[in-house]
Design a protein around this motif. Structure first.
Motif, mmCIF file in Angstrom:
data_model
loop_
_atom_site.group_PDB
_atom_site.id
_atom_site.type_symbol
_atom_site.label_atom_id
_atom_site.label_comp_id
_atom_site.label_asym_id
_atom_site.label_seq_id
_atom_site.Cartn_x
_atom_site.Cartn_y
_atom_site.Cartn_z
ATOM 1 N N ASP A 150 0.847 -1.193 0.000
ATOM 2 C CA ASP A 150 0.000 0.000 0.000
ATOM 3 C C ASP A 150 0.883 1.244 0.000
ATOM 4 O O ASP A 150 2.079 1.198 0.325
ATOM 5 C CB ASP A 150 -0.960 0.008 1.205
ATOM 6 C CG ASP A 150 -0.264 -0.285 2.525
ATOM 7 O OD1 ASP A 150 0.661 0.459 2.873
ATOM 8 O OD2 ASP A 150 -0.644 -1.255 3.199
ATOM 9 N N ASN A 151 0.266 2.365 -0.379
ATOM 10 C CA ASN A 151 0.991 3.640 -0.442
ATOM 11 C C ASN A 151 1.471 4.100 0.921
ATOM 12 O O ASN A 151 2.501 4.776 1.030
ATOM 13 C CB ASN A 151 0.096 4.709 -1.066
ATOM 14 C CG ASN A 151 -0.080 4.525 -2.554
ATOM 15 O OD1 ASN A 151 0.877 4.294 -3.280
ATOM 16 N ND2 ASN A 151 -1.316 4.609 -3.025
ATOM 17 N N PRO A 171 -0.565 -4.866 -4.891
ATOM 18 C CA PRO A 171 -1.581 -5.400 -3.971
ATOM 19 C C PRO A 171 -1.022 -6.540 -3.125
ATOM 20 O O PRO A 171 0.060 -7.074 -3.392
ATOM 21 C CB PRO A 171 -2.674 -5.911 -4.923
ATOM 22 C CG PRO A 171 -2.390 -5.287 -6.241
ATOM 23 C CD PRO A 171 -0.907 -5.095 -6.293
ATOM 24 N N HIS A 313 -6.521 0.723 4.522
ATOM 25 C CA HIS A 313 -5.684 0.842 3.322
ATOM 26 C C HIS A 313 -6.204 -0.042 2.187
ATOM 27 O O HIS A 313 -6.251 0.377 1.030
ATOM 28 C CB HIS A 313 -4.231 0.471 3.644
ATOM 29 C CG HIS A 313 -3.603 1.360 4.664
ATOM 30 N ND1 HIS A 313 -2.458 1.002 5.347
ATOM 31 C CD2 HIS A 313 -3.961 2.581 5.125
ATOM 32 C CE1 HIS A 313 -2.137 1.984 6.194
ATOM 33 N NE2 HIS A 313 -3.035 2.941 6.064
ATOM 34 N N PHE A 314 -6.607 -1.274 2.535
ATOM 35 C CA PHE A 314 -7.111 -2.154 1.489
ATOM 36 C C PHE A 314 -8.450 -1.659 0.955
ATOM 37 O O PHE A 314 -8.677 -1.633 -0.266
ATOM 38 C CB PHE A 314 -7.259 -3.587 1.995
ATOM 39 C CG PHE A 314 -7.878 -4.494 0.961
ATOM 40 C CD1 PHE A 314 -7.158 -4.874 -0.159
ATOM 41 C CD2 PHE A 314 -9.187 -4.938 1.087
ATOM 42 C CE1 PHE A 314 -7.730 -5.679 -1.139
ATOM 43 C CE2 PHE A 314 -9.766 -5.741 0.119
ATOM 44 C CZ PHE A 314 -9.033 -6.116 -1.001
ATOM 45 N N ARG A 317 -8.323 0.984 -1.641
ATOM 46 C CA ARG A 317 -7.989 0.557 -3.002
ATOM 47 C C ARG A 317 -9.241 0.164 -3.777
ATOM 48 O O ARG A 317 -9.219 0.084 -5.006
ATOM 49 C CB ARG A 317 -6.985 -0.593 -2.981
ATOM 50 C CG ARG A 317 -5.680 -0.228 -2.275
ATOM 51 C CD ARG A 317 -4.595 -1.231 -2.523
ATOM 52 N NE ARG A 317 -4.012 -1.055 -3.858
ATOM 53 C CZ ARG A 317 -2.772 -1.418 -4.170
ATOM 54 N NH1 ARG A 317 -1.988 -1.950 -3.251
ATOM 55 N NH2 ARG A 317 -2.312 -1.259 -5.384
ATOM 56 N N ARG A 355 -11.341 -2.208 -10.930
ATOM 57 C CA ARG A 355 -10.364 -2.136 -9.828
ATOM 58 C C ARG A 355 -9.862 -3.530 -9.465
ATOM 59 O O ARG A 355 -8.663 -3.740 -9.268
ATOM 60 C CB ARG A 355 -11.017 -1.492 -8.602
ATOM 61 C CG ARG A 355 -11.297 -0.006 -8.693
ATOM 62 C CD ARG A 355 -11.680 0.526 -7.330
ATOM 63 N NE ARG A 355 -12.027 1.938 -7.332
ATOM 64 C CZ ARG A 355 -13.264 2.409 -7.244
ATOM 65 N NH1 ARG A 355 -14.281 1.567 -7.156
ATOM 66 N NH2 ARG A 355 -13.495 3.700 -7.258
ATOM 67 N N LEU A 359 -6.056 -5.084 -9.615
ATOM 68 C CA LEU A 359 -5.387 -5.599 -8.423
ATOM 69 C C LEU A 359 -4.900 -7.034 -8.634
ATOM 70 O O LEU A 359 -3.785 -7.385 -8.228
ATOM 71 C CB LEU A 359 -6.331 -5.542 -7.217
ATOM 72 C CG LEU A 359 -6.687 -4.145 -6.687
ATOM 73 C CD1 LEU A 359 -7.742 -4.238 -5.593
ATOM 74 C CD2 LEU A 359 -5.443 -3.441 -6.148
#
Length: 378
Positions: A150-151, A171, A313-314, A317, A355, A359
């Motif tokens: 994650d970022n 991912p 965080h997930f 996305r 999306r 991923l």
């Protein structure tokens, strides 16, 4: 036909503890490495560091050595062509002060032995103790490849002094885990002769007062007052999640009276068996990160309860936010959100299709990078 030479790679992570989520990470990495190495025309032979090597070998058909017997670990690294560290949340000090030194130590031993090291889709942090920062920076700067899931993990490494352009954000590996071949997909909704929508539920103990579990039970009970449902509890970590599931079930008074069903999935540490369970659901509400990742990978509409930033965080996305947290969860919002997913799951799937496809594709990038590294080296 020339037989490709063998590339031996040691894989370090939280493996052999029979946690379904972590075992799913390992299975995903092994699968991706096998497929990407075949595509690159090389052959990778994994050696897994495990707390239970015999079980890991029987489960995955790979060589394994005991992760805490450092003599064996060093020999495995010396005889290898490189080390993969990850995936999962390995470099964090929330669970204790020995976790970061252990995983950094394994990487450092490999580097001392002159082996290339690869960080595979790790979730970095929290790292609350500042003295860990230069240690992580020093080890990571010598890695041949770094990827995080994650970022936020990339940002944390950036604050430690690592160059962001050398960090790939990908991912979680489990997004790429396939369903098992030939496994019968009968659907949990057919149990007991009923044809009910199945809601998968993944819970764990976290809040000491169990507030979120009590509120979740109230929300599920409220949902059952709107429509009959098959509530399918999915214990991802045994023991613990099964006990948390029973805690919720005991507080779902009267749910079965209007025609709903409650069941608990059988204990399994085979990640693909649990993935199959999730794939049979029409909606899922989860605390465990990998329950949400499983659902997304199978295009099962989902909502998450956050107990850790990795959940947020997930979900981000997927352009989503948690329905609540371990400190605050509104039963009526839970019931409303789940009802919406059950009545119009196709809208969720349509909204998230692109999306999820992205991923799943990006989840294979670390294996592709590693296979290319050794192909070019050869």
């Amino acid at each position: 036909m020339v037989t490709p030479s063998v590339t031996r790679l040691v894989i370090s992570g939280y493996y052999g503890f029979r946690n379904s989520g972590d075992e799913a990470v390992l299975k995903s990495i092994l699968t991706a490495l096998e497929e990407e190495s075949a595509r690159a025309g090389i052959r990778i032979e994994p050696v897994v560091l495990s707390i239970d090597p015999e079980w890991t070998t029987s489960m995955y058909g790979v060589q394994a050595v005991h992760r805490m017997k450092l003599g064996e670990v060093r020999r495995a690294l010396k005889d290898s062509d490189g080390l993969i560290s990850g995936g999962g949340s390995l470099l964090q000090d929330a669970t204790g002060m020995t976790t970061i030194p252990y995983y950094l130590g394994i990487i450092k031993i490999a580097q001392w032995l002159g082996k290339p090291t690869f960080i595979y889709a790790q979730g970095i942090g929290p790292v609350n103790k500042g003295f860990f920062h230069p240690l992580i920076r020093g080890v990571f700067r010598k890695c041949s490849y770094i990827s995080v899931r994650d970022n936020e993990s990339a940002g944390l490494l950036g604050t430690m002094g690592l160059s962001r352009d050398k960090i790939e954000v990908v991912p979680d590996p489990v997004m790429g885990l396939p369903l098992p071949e030939g496994m019968e997909m009968t659907g949990a909704s057919g149990q007991n002769g009923q044809d009910l929508p199945v809601v998968g539920i993944s819970v764990r103990y976290w809040n000491t007062e169990r507030k979120e579990l009590t509120q979740l039970a109230a929300g599920l009970t409220a949902l059952a007052s709107f429509m009959p449902v098959h509530f399918r509890f999915l214990p991802f970590h045994i023991p613990g999640d099964d006990e948390a599931s029973r805690y919720v079930i005991e507080r779902m008074e009267g749910v079965t009276a209007p025609g709903s069903i409650i069941s608990v999935a059988p204990e399994t540490v085979d990640p693909q068996e649990m993935l199959a369970e999730v794939s049979r659901c029409q909606a899922l509400i989860g605390m465990r990160l990998h329950s949400l990742i499983y659902a997304a990978s199978q295009r099962v509409p989902l909502i998450g309860i956050s107990y850790d930033p990795k959940i947020d965080h997930f979900l981000a996305r997927l352009g989503s936010v948690p329905v609540g947290t371990s400190d605050q969860l509104d039963p009526q919002i839970v019931a409303s959100e789940l009802r919406g997913l059950l009545l119009d799951g196709e809208s969720w799937r349509s909204r998230n299709a692109s999306r999820i496809d992205t991923l799943k594709q990006e989840a294979r990038q670390p294996a592709e990078r590693i296979a290319e590294f050794f192909k070019n080296r050869g």
